[in-house]
Enzyme design. Structure first.
Site, mmCIF file in Angstrom:
data_model
loop_
_atom_site.group_PDB
_atom_site.id
_atom_site.type_symbol
_atom_site.label_atom_id
_atom_site.label_comp_id
_atom_site.label_asym_id
_atom_site.label_seq_id
_atom_site.Cartn_x
_atom_site.Cartn_y
_atom_site.Cartn_z
ATOM 1 N N ARG A 88 -35.738 14.132 -16.163
ATOM 2 C CA ARG A 88 -34.776 13.140 -16.618
ATOM 3 C C ARG A 88 -33.450 13.371 -15.891
ATOM 4 O O ARG A 88 -33.064 14.524 -15.633
ATOM 5 C CB ARG A 88 -34.579 13.330 -18.113
ATOM 6 C CG ARG A 88 -33.694 12.304 -18.793
ATOM 7 C CD ARG A 88 -34.310 10.954 -18.838
ATOM 8 N NE ARG A 88 -33.699 10.110 -19.845
ATOM 9 C CZ ARG A 88 -33.879 8.799 -19.885
ATOM 10 N NH1 ARG A 88 -34.611 8.177 -18.982
ATOM 11 N NH2 ARG A 88 -33.317 8.084 -20.841
ATOM 12 N N THR A 99 -39.561 0.059 -15.869
ATOM 13 C CA THR A 99 -39.868 1.469 -15.694
ATOM 14 C C THR A 99 -41.273 1.391 -15.141
ATOM 15 O O THR A 99 -41.837 0.305 -15.076
ATOM 16 C CB THR A 99 -39.794 2.150 -17.075
ATOM 17 O OG1 THR A 99 -38.443 2.143 -17.485
ATOM 18 C CG2 THR A 99 -40.337 3.552 -17.103
ATOM 19 N N THR A 104 -38.351 6.099 -13.933
ATOM 20 C CA THR A 104 -37.556 4.874 -14.061
ATOM 21 C C THR A 104 -36.210 4.983 -13.368
ATOM 22 O O THR A 104 -35.713 6.078 -13.108
ATOM 23 C CB THR A 104 -37.314 4.581 -15.563
ATOM 24 O OG1 THR A 104 -36.708 3.298 -15.703
ATOM 25 C CG2 THR A 104 -36.430 5.616 -16.215
ATOM 26 N N SER A 160 -34.553 9.231 -24.082
ATOM 27 C CA SER A 160 -35.480 8.270 -23.475
ATOM 28 C C SER A 160 -36.509 7.819 -24.507
ATOM 29 O O SER A 160 -36.650 8.424 -25.577
ATOM 30 C CB SER A 160 -36.199 8.953 -22.311
ATOM 31 O OG SER A 160 -37.235 8.128 -21.813
ATOM 32 N N SER A 161 -37.226 6.754 -24.162
ATOM 33 C CA SER A 161 -38.377 6.329 -24.968
ATOM 34 C C SER A 161 -39.681 6.496 -24.205
ATOM 35 O O SER A 161 -40.741 6.085 -24.701
ATOM 36 C CB SER A 161 -38.236 4.862 -25.361
ATOM 37 O OG SER A 161 -37.090 4.683 -26.139
ATOM 38 N N GLY A 165 -40.946 -0.364 -20.516
ATOM 39 C CA GLY A 165 -40.532 -1.295 -21.566
ATOM 40 C C GLY A 165 -39.480 -0.770 -22.510
ATOM 41 O O GLY A 165 -39.387 -1.249 -23.643
ATOM 42 N N GLY A 166 -38.680 0.225 -22.082
ATOM 43 C CA GLY A 166 -37.627 0.724 -22.965
ATOM 44 C C GLY A 166 -38.226 1.181 -24.287
ATOM 45 O O GLY A 166 -39.262 1.835 -24.327
HETATM 46 O O1 DON Z 1 -35.826 6.133 -20.645
HETATM 47 C C1 DON Z 1 -35.949 5.080 -21.227
HETATM 48 O O2 DON Z 1 -36.488 4.975 -22.315
HETATM 49 C C2 DON Z 1 -35.477 3.808 -20.550
HETATM 50 N N1 DON Z 1 -34.466 4.101 -19.594
HETATM 51 C C3 DON Z 1 -36.655 3.141 -19.958
HETATM 52 C C4 DON Z 1 -36.269 1.837 -19.322
HETATM 53 C C5 DON Z 1 -37.364 0.874 -19.277
HETATM 54 O O3 DON Z 1 -38.465 1.080 -19.680
HETATM 55 C C6 DON Z 1 -37.035 -0.442 -18.707
HETATM 56 N N2 DON Z 1 -36.462 -1.306 -19.595
HETATM 57 N N3 DON Z 1 -35.951 -1.383 -20.596
#
Ligand code: DON
Length: 563
Positions: free
Chosen positions: A98, A372, A390, A443-444, A464-465
């Protein structure tokens, strides 16, 4: 008279016949190895590494570098992510690469004149964290790889130097971000044809990126965090008021972490620990859901959608309250969050007939895109890799480092907005995820692996965040509770609830009008959306010794490649 009665009876009797061996959509099947990613050329790069005798880590590293060229919205060297490995022998291990906040970051850095400034948070050079991808891929390779590092970076160099044909999907995506790319001369040069959008079939050549990749191939992380690449990054930061310094780059270290583990209906669930919330929230939801027979409730019945939604609501509330970088939050209640006892307590708070209420209830929906990317790899030995990485938004900060040819992330936007800044518009200001020097933003991402009776069962993950966690949940429920093959599990419509805002977002046509009405009666607010997630999954059928790869048709360039 009922002239159609015989035909109807025939149809019913056909339906009553046991499902034929080849019902439903089919995954790609192969015996010796499988790579699934969001771009077919990258999947091909990975499977060639397997053909050459490389293992799953080798193939994942090569695929990830290839994606940095052919899937520039999320494939990256200027971002970060997580790699989960379940080796055929030995303990699973997680690589955390990360991004980190630069040393000059502060909890109030996204404020200007005391007020929250969205642009500082999500756009421009301030939104760029110290990239982790190159160091992370290198560490995983150093500890587990078998082919030479250079061999793994080489295909990416070729794709950048000689170019590759732009697909319809990429052309559409680049057109979408054209106005932002045009703001930055190096981005304009890299991803437009002198200001005009690329068309499908055009060759996209990335010479500067090829040079950066060559330095990485020759020198490993030193080719990125030191020397020419580092100089170019720092020069851009100094030009545009970014915070990342040479010292920040030199100080970046990927981390080896112990995956979070859970049990779901006899399956060992292995996933990403903090600084991702992905694995923790996933296991928490599975623990809640295990107490009911979802299979018997039926796929997408109102009762099951309700129950799953209530599990999502509770896990996301805990995520917001407790989770952040573990190195800055030593007291996160991980044991409790992951425990079956706690899940039982939570299950008791769910009324099967009535939606709970998330409060405060007026949060706006923060945009979630598919920007991502996730790749899954299994090799002949059944080593399995799930890798999600991502740039945060699609094309990250949209800023290409001049002379270096790669995009900088805007991952700092994953930190909370500022101390106490929780508000009705959707900002969160809780302590565990405020920016601080060297800290990793929450993060997710949820690269996840399932095993059963000691054998590999499923490798999965998605972009997908925040929707990532629920997308991965659906894939698991579809396989374990609904008995779908992995392609059917990936194809099946998805939905998402994240505590706040208090709404179920479901893929258009994914819930019937009858089901929607029943859910509304229980008190749920529902909104249709386009798509949720782009899964890359591999199932292993132990009895047949066959790998089943499922690319997600929601993204046309996705592909499984097997051997
Ligand atoms: O780390 C995360 O959870 C986010 N930066 C991921 C971003 C993502 O999947 C794209 N859109 N939202």
């Amino acid at each position: 008279m009922r002239p159609h009665a015989p035909a109807l009876l025939a149809a019913v009797s056909i339906l009553a016949v046991p499902v034929a061996a080849r019902a439903g959509s089919q995954p790609l099947r192969a015996k010796h190895g499988m790579v699934v990613s969001q771009q077919f050329a990258a999947s091909q790069v990975g499977v060639e590494v397997l053909w050459e005798g490389g293992n799953a880590v080798d193939a994942a590293v090569a695929t990830a570098f290839a994606l940095a060229v052919v899937h520039p919205s999320a494939g990256n060297v200027g971002g970060g992510g997580f790699l989960l490995l379940r080796p055929a022998k030995g303990e699973p291990i997680a690589y955390d690469f990360r991004e980190t906040a630069p040393a000059r970051a502060t909890p109030t850095m996204f404020l200007s004149e005391g007020r929250y400034d969205k642009e500082r948070h999500h756009e421009g050079l301030l939104s760029a964290g110290v990239p982790g991808t190159v160091a992370g891929l290198h560490l995983a390779w150093k500890e587990h790889g078998t082919l030479p590092w250079k061999r793994l970076v080489a295909p990416a160099i070729g794709l950048a130097e000689e170019g590759f044909p732009v697909t319809e999907e990429l052309a559409r995506d680049l057109r979408r971000v054209l106005p932002e790319l045009l703001k930055h001369p190096a981005s304009r040069a890299a991803f437009t044809r002198e200001g005009k959008p690329y068309e499908a079939g055009d060759l996209l050549v990335q010479k500067d990126l090829a040079s950066t990749l060559k330095r990485i191939a020759d020198k490993g992380p030193a080719g990125f965090y030191e020397g020419e690449t580092a100089r170019l990054i720092v020069k851009e930061m100094e030009r545009g008021g970014g915070l990342v310094t040479q010292a920040d780059l030199a100080a970046y270290r990927p981390k080896v972490r112990i995956p979070v583990r859970g049990q779901y209906r006899g399956h060992d669930v292995i996933s990403m620990p903090p600084p991702s919330s992905g694995g923790t929230a996933l296991i928490q939801m599975l623990n809640i859901l295990e107490q009911d027979d979802l299979g018997a409730m039926g796929f997408r019945s109102a009762a099951s959608v309700h129950l799953i939604t209530e599990a999502m609501r509770r896990a996301f509330a805990d995520r917001a309250r407790h989770l952040g970088d573990p190195d800055h939050n030593p007291d996160m209640p991980m044991t409790r969050l992951l425990s079956k006892d706690y899940a039982r307590e939570l299950r008791r708070t769910i009324d099967p007939q009535r939606a709970s209420v998330s409060s405060p209830s007026s949060f706006e929906w923060p945009a979630e895109s598919e920007e991502t990317t996730h790749l899954s790899v299994v090799d002949d030995q059944r080593n399995a890799v799930a890798l999600t990485y991502t740039l945060e938004a699609g094309y990250g900060s949209k800023i290409v480092v001049p002379g270096a040819g790669f995009l900088l992330n805007n991952e700092m936007g994953d930190f909370n907005a500022g101390p106490g800044l929780t508000d009705e518009k959707g900002l969160i200001g809780t302590e565990p995820n405020l920016a601080a020097p060297g800290k990793r933003m929450l993060s997710s991402m949820a690269p996840t692996i399932l095993a059963k009776d000691g054998a590999l069962r499923l490798v999965t993950g998605s972009p997908g965040g925040r929707t990532i966690i629920n997308t991965v949940l659906h894939t698991i429920l579809n396989v374990v509770d609904h008995g779908m093959n992995v392609q059917e599990a990936v194809d099946a419509p998805r939905f998402h609830h994240q505590w706040l805002p208090d709404v179920i977002r479901y893929e258009r046509h994914g819930l019937s009008p009858d089901t929607l009405a029943l859910l509304a009666e229980r008190g749920h607010r529902l909104e249709p959306i386009g798509i949720q997630g782009v899964v890359a999954a591999i199932a292993f059928d132990r009895e047949k010794g066959v790998l089943e790869g499922a690319a997600d048709r929601r993204w046309a360039d996705s592909a499984a490649a097997g051997r």
